[in-house]
Design an enzyme around this catalytic site. Structure first.
Site, PDB file in Angstrom:
ATOM      1  CB  ALA A  43      -0.200   2.292   8.037  1.00  0.00           C
ATOM      2  CB  CYS A  82      -2.346  -2.565   5.337  1.00  0.00           C
ATOM      3  SG  CYS A  82      -4.065  -2.024   5.106  1.00  0.00           S
ATOM      4  CG  HIS A 111     -11.179   0.972  -0.144  1.00  0.00           C
ATOM      5  ND1 HIS A 111     -11.201  -0.321   0.307  1.00  0.00           N
ATOM      6  CD2 HIS A 111     -10.366   1.647   0.719  1.00  0.00           C
ATOM      7  CE1 HIS A 111     -10.448  -0.424   1.391  1.00  0.00           C
ATOM      8  NE2 HIS A 111      -9.916   0.755   1.656  1.00  0.00           N
ATOM      9  CB  SER A 143     -13.517   1.415   5.882  1.00  0.00           C
ATOM     10  OG  SER A 143     -12.914   1.988   4.730  1.00  0.00           O
ATOM     11  CE  LYS A 146      -4.168  -3.931   1.337  1.00  0.00           C
ATOM     12  NZ  LYS A 146      -5.004  -2.956   2.031  1.00  0.00           N
ATOM     13  CD  GLU A 182     -10.972  -1.910   6.012  1.00  0.00           C
ATOM     14  OE1 GLU A 182     -10.661  -2.174   4.828  1.00  0.00           O
ATOM     15  OE2 GLU A 182     -11.029  -0.756   6.461  1.00  0.00           O
ATOM     16  CG  ASP A 221      -1.967  -1.120   1.190  1.00  0.00           C
ATOM     17  OD1 ASP A 221      -1.852  -2.006   0.320  1.00  0.00           O
ATOM     18  OD2 ASP A 221      -2.853  -1.139   2.065  1.00  0.00           O
ATOM     19  CG  ASP A 234      -6.692   0.183   1.191  1.00  0.00           C
ATOM     20  OD1 ASP A 234      -7.001  -0.997   1.455  1.00  0.00           O
ATOM     21  OD2 ASP A 234      -7.092   1.154   1.863  1.00  0.00           O
ATOM     22  CG  HIS A 293     -14.547   0.122   1.454  1.00  0.00           C
ATOM     23  ND1 HIS A 293     -13.895   0.258   2.664  1.00  0.00           N
ATOM     24  CD2 HIS A 293     -14.524  -1.195   1.150  1.00  0.00           C
ATOM     25  CE1 HIS A 293     -13.479  -0.938   3.057  1.00  0.00           C
ATOM     26  NE2 HIS A 293     -13.844  -1.832   2.156  1.00  0.00           N
ATOM     27  CG  HIS A 326      -8.695   5.386   2.467  1.00  0.00           C
ATOM     28  ND1 HIS A 326      -9.709   5.212   3.381  1.00  0.00           N
ATOM     29  CD2 HIS A 326      -8.128   4.166   2.319  1.00  0.00           C
ATOM     30  CE1 HIS A 326      -9.745   3.949   3.769  1.00  0.00           C
ATOM     31  NE2 HIS A 326      -8.800   3.286   3.137  1.00  0.00           N
TER      32      HIS A 326
HETATM   33  C1  VGL Z   1      -4.906   1.068   5.621  1.00  0.00           C
HETATM   34  C2  VGL Z   1      -6.459   2.130   6.935  1.00  0.00           C
HETATM   35  C3  VGL Z   1      -7.440   1.933   5.997  1.00  0.00           C
HETATM   36  C4  VGL Z   1      -3.492   0.609   5.426  1.00  0.00           C
HETATM   37  C5  VGL Z   1      -5.885   0.853   4.669  1.00  0.00           C
HETATM   38  O1  VGL Z   1      -3.050   0.438   4.255  1.00  0.00           O
HETATM   39  O2  VGL Z   1      -2.775   0.429   6.443  1.00  0.00           O
HETATM   40  N1  VGL Z   1      -5.203   1.688   6.754  1.00  0.00           N
HETATM   41  N2  VGL Z   1      -7.134   1.285   4.864  1.00  0.00           N
HETATM   42 ZN    ZN Z   2      -8.531   1.250   3.260  1.00  0.00          ZN
END
Ligand code: VGL
Ligand code: ZN
Length: 190
Positions: A134, A138, A53, A59, A99, A106, A13, A51, A57, A74
């Site tokens: 992060a 993830c 989405h 989230s 993903k 999620e 990511d 990521d 999504h 995002h």
């Molecule tokens: C992530 C929050 C939401 C990540 C992805 O890539 O760590 N964090 N979606």
């Molecule tokens: Zn995400």
């Protein structure tokens, strides 16, 4: 840590929205590129997760709290924020794993509802090195799933950044407890 033919690098990511200026910026997120680009030269097999989405999504929230898993919008598919960070080296024939594509689910882990494990096994991979964003979300989920899927798993610590400092420390402890090895980019292949 010497490398062999059964090793792969998973780049998690490294996208604009997780870097400063993006929708869900990780402090110093773009800094992982300085570690990941040179690291790529040491691997024959590299997998990039993103990521990815849909606009609706589950989230996404107008009032995100982050901690409960609600986030600002995002990494919407095909948006500039979902593109790989501009300095990241992405070969034209790179293997990209999308993903979080199901609006109702999620998916922090690159293994969740993807063919990543199958692709790794088909390629004869036995050990994965993980870096990207992060640490506390993830990266953690991907590393724990890699262990569960039976891969030796190594976190490249200085090739990762987290959303939250305390959460990142806890995440590294949880990964270590699950059997993930921790190393620095410069130690890989030496
Ligand atoms: C992530 C929050 C939401 C990540 C992805 O890539 O760590 N964090 N979606
Ligand atoms: Zn995400």
């Amino acid at each position: 840590m010497e490398l062999n033919d059964q090793d792969a690098l998973i780049v998690v990511d490294v996208q604009n929205d997780f870097c400063p200026g993006g929708a869900l910026p990780v402090l110093g997120g773009e800094g992982v590129v300085r570690v990941i680009n040179p690291l790529q030269l040491k691997f024959d097999r590299i997998y990039f997760t993103r990521d990815w989405h849909p606009q609706d999504h589950c989230s996404f929230s107008e009032e995100p709290t982050f901690r409960d898993g609600s986030w600002p919008t995002h990494c919407v598919q095909d948006s500039p924020g979902a593109e790989f960070q501009g300095d990241l080296h992405v070969p034209s024939d790179a293997t990209i794993i999308n993903k979080g594509t199901d609006p109702d689910k999620e998916a922090y882990s690159g293994f969740q509802d993807t063919d990543l494990a199958a692709r790794l096994r088909d390629a004869g991979v036995e050990r994965v090195f993980i870096a990207g964003l992060a640490t506390d979300y993830c990266i953690k989920a991907t590393a724990l799933d890699a262990v569960k899927a039976g891969f030796q798993t190594v976190l490249v610590e200085n090739g990762c950044r987290g959303v939250d400092d305390e959460g990142s420390k806890e995440a590294i402890a949880a990964m270590r407890a699950a059997g993930v090895m921790i190393c620095m980019g410069a130690d890989v292949g030496e």
